[in-house]
Design an enzyme around this catalytic site. Structure first.
Site, short mmCIF file in Angstrom:
data_model
loop_
_atom_site.label_atom_id
_atom_site.label_comp_id
_atom_site.label_asym_id
_atom_site.label_seq_id
_atom_site.Cartn_x
_atom_site.Cartn_y
_atom_site.Cartn_z
N LYS A 112 0.82 -1.21 0.00
CA LYS A 112 0.00 0.00 0.00
C LYS A 112 0.86 1.27 0.00
O LYS A 112 0.44 2.30 -0.51
CB LYS A 112 -0.92 0.03 1.23
CG LYS A 112 -1.78 -1.21 1.47
CD LYS A 112 -2.88 -1.37 0.46
CE LYS A 112 -4.03 -2.27 0.88
NZ LYS A 112 -3.73 -3.68 1.11
C1 LIG Z 1 -4.43 -4.79 0.66
C2 LIG Z 1 -3.68 -6.07 0.61
C3 LIG Z 1 -4.01 -7.09 -0.28
C4 LIG Z 1 -5.20 -6.99 -1.20
O1 LIG Z 1 -5.02 -6.03 -2.20
P1 LIG Z 1 -6.28 -5.46 -3.02
O2 LIG Z 1 -5.76 -4.37 -3.84
O3 LIG Z 1 -7.28 -5.01 -1.99
O4 LIG Z 1 -6.81 -6.62 -3.82
C5 LIG Z 1 -3.20 -8.22 -0.31
N1 LIG Z 1 -2.16 -8.35 0.51
C6 LIG Z 1 -1.82 -7.40 1.40
C7 LIG Z 1 -0.66 -7.63 2.31
C8 LIG Z 1 -2.55 -6.23 1.48
O5 LIG Z 1 -2.22 -5.28 2.36
#
Ligand SMILES: *Cc1c(COP(=O)(O)O)cnc(C)c1O
Length: 466
Positions: A112
């Site tokens: 993120k």
């Molecule tokens: C947010 C997240 C996901 C999922 O990603 P999306 O974009 O919501 O599909 C997978 N793994 C981790 C570690 C995350 O933080």
């Protein structure tokens, strides 16, 4: 470049507009009116660029007139300068066919950060121009919250209210949010699930009692700027593995369908993508939708991969719109049906359009544990539970041996030390840059899973738009 809503009736906006708006006023999500295309020669010319430079080149057509190329490059240099690896998103080879794309070298140890470090700077840039104040409301299953808080803590003109499901995020994830004591950061633990929290946040965007006084902004992947920033690492990885001269497959641990949708955008821009593998845990609405056309919401089952414990994937709407003929009126009706009955069937066009590029898999808890064990025993790599679900799906997908398969490693193993230790006997250490997380004071408010209580709490503390 202008942006249109998947539900066809909100006004078109430019890039600065969609960055500050988040959700469209008709309840839809914004997408570019048309996809920019790069020729194979243009893609080949991107090979070898530093990450921040590549990012500015890939994003410029989406940003359009909202930022000059020079200003955009300054922002990408600042955003990616905070990463602990100079390659920003390094690739690691696991075996003859499989690779890990490490997306967790940012300040909060999950992918993120790649988008949110930039988004924090974009907010500051665009708010400074309009002299507005932004109230960010967000729901997090763990990683969005900490990454967003890190990106905006202490910034002028922004308050952030972050809802997380109480008791359902890991200790490291919670502390990365609650130990940030900047006065513009407000953590709220709700007595409910992530889907409950996300539904509350969506409702705030359409609540005149809030939107008449406050400019409500989004940091969830409903915000287009996040997806745009994630397109970059698909190019970065594919260029290293021989694109545009050979196709690459990607396996993506998926929750809200944002990260894998960025891969779809890369493919629409001309990157040769062999397949996008949507990896889910037992919360498998996307696997069911892609394999049978049945998008129906089940109960959320808490797992060791909490960022994927989701039963409604907001960004799936963007795919349904794009492969289903871009008919906003029809999609608005389809989504209204889903919101009423919590179930819908994909149209034939949507199923066939998705099947052309996407595959999917569901990993049971044992599959995840075995994948962590395999990566450690065979390759000497400690991987987190989310990445392990991606790796399981990658190895099960039956991709032609000549095609490299890249699994997106979405979190650092130290974010989920218990699951990693159970599978390998090794306890991953927190990187030094995270510091004394377990010694710091926490600040968080518990609220019931009740819309009025949460909306009142925010209204009493947020700053008006002007
Ligand atoms: C947010 C997240 C996901 C999922 O990603 P999306 O974009 O919501 O599909 C997978 N793994 C981790 C570690 C995350 O933080």
């Amino acid at each position: 470049m202008d942006y249109i809503s998947t539900r066809g009736s909100a006004p078109a906006l430019d890039f600065a507009g969609v960055t500050l708006a988040g959700l469209a006023s008709d309840g839809g999500l914004y997408l570019p009116r048309a996809w920019p295309r790069l020729s194979p020669d243009e893609i080949a010319a991107l090979a070898g660029l530093p990450y921040a430079e590549l990012a500015a080149r890939i994003m410029q057509p989406f940003v359009g007139e909202s930022l000059s190329p020079a200003r955009l490059r300054e922002l990408t240099v600042a955003a990616y300068g905070r990463f602990a690896h100079t390659a920003v998103t390094p690739l690691r080879q696991l075996d003859a066919q499989h690779w890990l794309l490490e997306l967790f070298h940012g300040p909060t140890l999950a992918f993120k950060d790649v988008a949110l470090q930039l988004l924090g700077l974009l907010f500051e840039e665009f708010l400074g121009r309009s002299e507005e104040h932004l109230t960010i409301v967000g729901a997090t299953s763990g990683d969005t919250g900490s990454a967003a808080i890190d990106a905006v803590a202490g910034r002028a003109r922004v308050d952030i209210f972050m809802l997380h499901p109480k008791g359902r995020v890991s200790d490291v994830q919670r502390r990365q949010m609650t130990t940030v004591l900047a006065p513009n950061v407000h953590n709220i633990a709700i007595a409910g699930t992530f889907d409950d929290a996300q539904a509350m946040v969506k409702r705030m965007f359409g609540d005149p009692a809030l939107t008449s006084r406050f400019a409500i902004g989004a940091v969830n992947s409903i915000n287009w700027a996040r997806l745009m920033a994630q397109v970059v690492y698909y190019f970065a990885a594919a260029l290293q593995l021989g694109a545009p001269h050979r196709p690459i497959a990607f396996s993506v641990p998926t929750g809200n369908f944002g990260d894998v949708f960025a891969g779809y955008v890369a493919a629409r821009m001309g990157l040769p993508v062999e397949r996008l593998i949507v990896a889910t845990n037992v919360n498998d609405i996307l696997h069911r939708a892609l394999s049978t056309g049945d998008y129906s919401q089940g109960q959320v089952t808490p797992t060791a991969a909490p960022s994927m414990d989701i039963q409604v994937s907001s960004n799936f709407e963007r795919l349904l719109f794009d492969v289903g003929g871009r008919d906003g009126k029809a999609l608005a009706a389809q989504m209204a049906g889903f919101e009423a009955s919590r179930a819908m069937l994909l149209t034939n066009a949507q199923r066939e359009g998705a099947a052309a590029l996407f595959a999917s898999a569901r990993a049971e808890p044992g599959d995840m544990t075995r994948a962590i064990g395999w990566a450690w025993q065979q390759c000497g790599e400690l991987i987190d539970p989310h990445s392990a679900i991606g790796l399981h799906a990658a190895r099960a997908a039956g991709i032609d041996r000549a095609v490299p398969v890249v699994t997106l490693a979405t979190a650092h193993p130290a974010k989920f030390p218990e699951a990693v230790e159970r599978a390998t006997g090794q306890r991953p250490a927190l990187p030094l840059r995270v510091g004394d997380l377990f010694e710091r004071e926490e600040r968080c408010t518990d609220l019931p899973c009740d819309y009025a209580a949460i909306a009142d709490y925010i209204a009493a503390r947020a700053s008006p738009r002007h």
